[in-house]
Motif scaffolding. Sequence first.
Motif, PDB file in Angstrom:
ATOM      1  N   GLY A 263       4.832  33.382   9.663  1.00  0.00           N
ATOM      2  CA  GLY A 263       3.924  32.531   8.913  1.00  0.00           C
ATOM      3  C   GLY A 263       4.492  31.161   8.619  1.00  0.00           C
ATOM      4  O   GLY A 263       5.639  30.840   8.909  1.00  0.00           O
ATOM      5  N   ARG A 264       3.634  30.337   7.991  1.00  0.00           N
ATOM      6  CA  ARG A 264       4.010  28.969   7.630  1.00  0.00           C
ATOM      7  C   ARG A 264       4.414  28.925   6.166  1.00  0.00           C
ATOM      8  O   ARG A 264       3.868  29.647   5.333  1.00  0.00           O
ATOM      9  CB  ARG A 264       2.822  28.027   7.871  1.00  0.00           C
TER      10      ARG A 264
ATOM     11  N   GLY B 138      -9.041  33.844   4.977  1.00  0.00           N
ATOM     12  CA  GLY B 138      -7.720  33.247   5.054  1.00  0.00           C
ATOM     13  C   GLY B 138      -7.543  32.140   4.046  1.00  0.00           C
ATOM     14  O   GLY B 138      -8.448  31.817   3.262  1.00  0.00           O
TER      15      GLY B 138
ATOM     16  N   VAL C 150      -4.006  26.199   4.890  1.00  0.00           N
ATOM     17  CA  VAL C 150      -2.579  25.856   4.787  1.00  0.00           C
ATOM     18  C   VAL C 150      -2.280  24.447   5.268  1.00  0.00           C
ATOM     19  O   VAL C 150      -1.147  23.969   5.106  1.00  0.00           O
ATOM     20  CB  VAL C 150      -1.718  26.873   5.572  1.00  0.00           C
TER      21      VAL C 150
ATOM     22  N   GLU D 144      -4.678  30.190   7.553  1.00  0.00           N
ATOM     23  CA  GLU D 144      -3.774  31.301   7.862  1.00  0.00           C
ATOM     24  C   GLU D 144      -4.523  32.610   7.648  1.00  0.00           C
ATOM     25  O   GLU D 144      -4.851  32.989   6.522  1.00  0.00           O
ATOM     26  CB  GLU D 144      -2.534  31.244   6.975  1.00  0.00           C
TER      27      GLU D 144
ATOM     28  N   GLU E 209      -3.333  35.653   8.804  1.00  0.00           N
ATOM     29  CA  GLU E 209      -2.256  36.535   8.391  1.00  0.00           C
ATOM     30  C   GLU E 209      -0.952  35.820   8.731  1.00  0.00           C
ATOM     31  O   GLU E 209      -0.975  34.839   9.495  1.00  0.00           O
ATOM     32  CB  GLU E 209      -2.343  37.897   9.080  1.00  0.00           C
ATOM     33  N   PRO E 210       0.180  36.238   8.170  1.00  0.00           N
ATOM     34  CA  PRO E 210       1.431  35.520   8.445  1.00  0.00           C
ATOM     35  C   PRO E 210       1.680  35.360   9.940  1.00  0.00           C
ATOM     36  O   PRO E 210       1.740  36.334  10.681  1.00  0.00           O
ATOM     37  CB  PRO E 210       2.497  36.407   7.789  1.00  0.00           C
TER      38      PRO E 210
ATOM     39  N   GLU F 276      -2.635  31.563  12.668  1.00  0.00           N
ATOM     40  CA  GLU F 276      -3.429  30.493  12.076  1.00  0.00           C
ATOM     41  C   GLU F 276      -4.543  30.082  13.022  1.00  0.00           C
ATOM     42  O   GLU F 276      -4.368  30.066  14.242  1.00  0.00           O
ATOM     43  CB  GLU F 276      -2.558  29.273  11.769  1.00  0.00           C
TER      44      GLU F 276
END
Length: 561
Positions: free
Chosen positions: A273-274, A329, A332, A342, A344-345, A348
Amino acid sequence: MRVLPLLFVWTRAKSARLPQGEARKEERGGMEEKATQTPEKTFSMEEALQETEARLEKRVRPGQVLTGKVVLVGSEGVAVDIGAKTEGIIPFNQLTEKVLPEEELKGLLKPGDEVRVQVLRVDPETGQILLSRKKVEATEHWDHIQALYERGEPVTVTVKEKVKGGVVAELDGVQAFIPASQLDLRRTPNLDEYVGQQILAKIIEFHRKKGRVLLSRRAVLEEEQKRAKEAFFQSLKPGQVVEGAVVDVTDFGAFVNLGPVDGLVHRSEITWGRFGHPKEVIHKGQRVRAQVVSVDPAKERVNLSIKALIPDPWTTVAEKYPVGTRVKGKVVGLTPFGAFVEVEPGLEGLIHISELSWTKRPKHPSEVVKEGDEVEAVVLRLDPGERRLSLGLKQTQPDPWQLLVEKYPPGTVVKGRVTGVTDFGVFVELEPGMEGLVHVSELDHQRVDNPAAHFKKGEEMEVVVLNIDPVEQRISLSRKRLLPPPPPKAEEERPRRAKGKEARSKRKPTPRREERREYEYGAVAEYNLYDASAVPTASTSVKLGDLYGDLLASLGLEEEK
């Protein structure tokens, strides 16, 4: 003549420590014993004189180290026979360097024990000899410490007390200092926990004359750590899974303690993820599992990856999120061309700016969504190979353009607010965010060269719907078709305009043109009498050529064949 006085001095000095009666008895008994010995053990007068002379000739000097035998343990000290004319005395405060009560001091030595002593002082008048066992003990200890220092061997010491800058430890009766920086690999703020402990340390400085000994526990730990590191790096291989506690988190990643060394998890290897800072996803003290990426024994570096043990979400995106799936989501990131969400981790999707709203045409995504917003979107397109996921926000709401087609079929007369005036026409808002264009050719029967001189932004305008294209999201409107047609011009004026073209001016207009003129210029303009069949259907759109054709027909002019 000289021997007798010497013999008398020896016997007198020998018996000086005994009571007078016992001394005389011992003297007589000794003489009788020597006189009555068997021939094999005959102790002649000559031998006795020689022994006496040897004792008298033996000179005892301060600083000498001698070996003697304990004769008596008294109330003031210990008498030791060192082979001189008189016994030496060891005061109790010179028995040992250790601080002991008197009862224990008296029990350290007993008659018959051999002991090494150093001569402190000799009284020439009385012949008294003062001895010290403590100094010999100290010398032996310093010798031993020096040997340990030269060999570099670690020693076990007991920490006695905490002092400024470190602690004091006892090493073979010698006070040694351990600086705080040498107690551990990392500086320890609380030194009290070491007091009373036995620790293994190395002598790093030795100065006998100054009586200074410096110890280091850190040196021992570093050697142990070095050996452990060598064994650790030999056993570590890329791909191996390890576990440890996070000891530090920085801008560029997190350090994980693996025992002998700390491994680095770069920020790009923490999660799929971010995040802004690694502290958002990992914290100090957290226990983690990671995979070894690379090992460099020369530089003592180990690179780790936490996300390598987590499945890549892009490998299953097609199965989990097929086209048309609704997903939730968090926004981000915002860019001029859209918003990143996002799902999910590590997964995106992009909501393009054109997919944010059915009606709004934002200049920037921030006009519709904000970073951190939780949104619901629809999967429009996905490409796992390119790691691209296209989402739509407006698709979660009914398409108002489809509803608009049903609500405003061609021929519908509506009133709207002018939202913009351009050289090619006027924009009129039918519903919030939904505008139609009244082309300049549909503004009036007469040519309008400057629409801004006749129409102002914000005023109301009544128009008729010509066509709605829900795909292209375009609405064609007309104002002219609701206006009464201008009066026809006199017949005599027409030949003048058709001068030199008589054949064309005599030609009658076609029925189609007449019908169109009848629609366009009929005197009845009310909606209830409006001929809807003359308005293009929803499947067609108004063309600019048709508009100009209508205008020419209304003026009685036709194109030259």
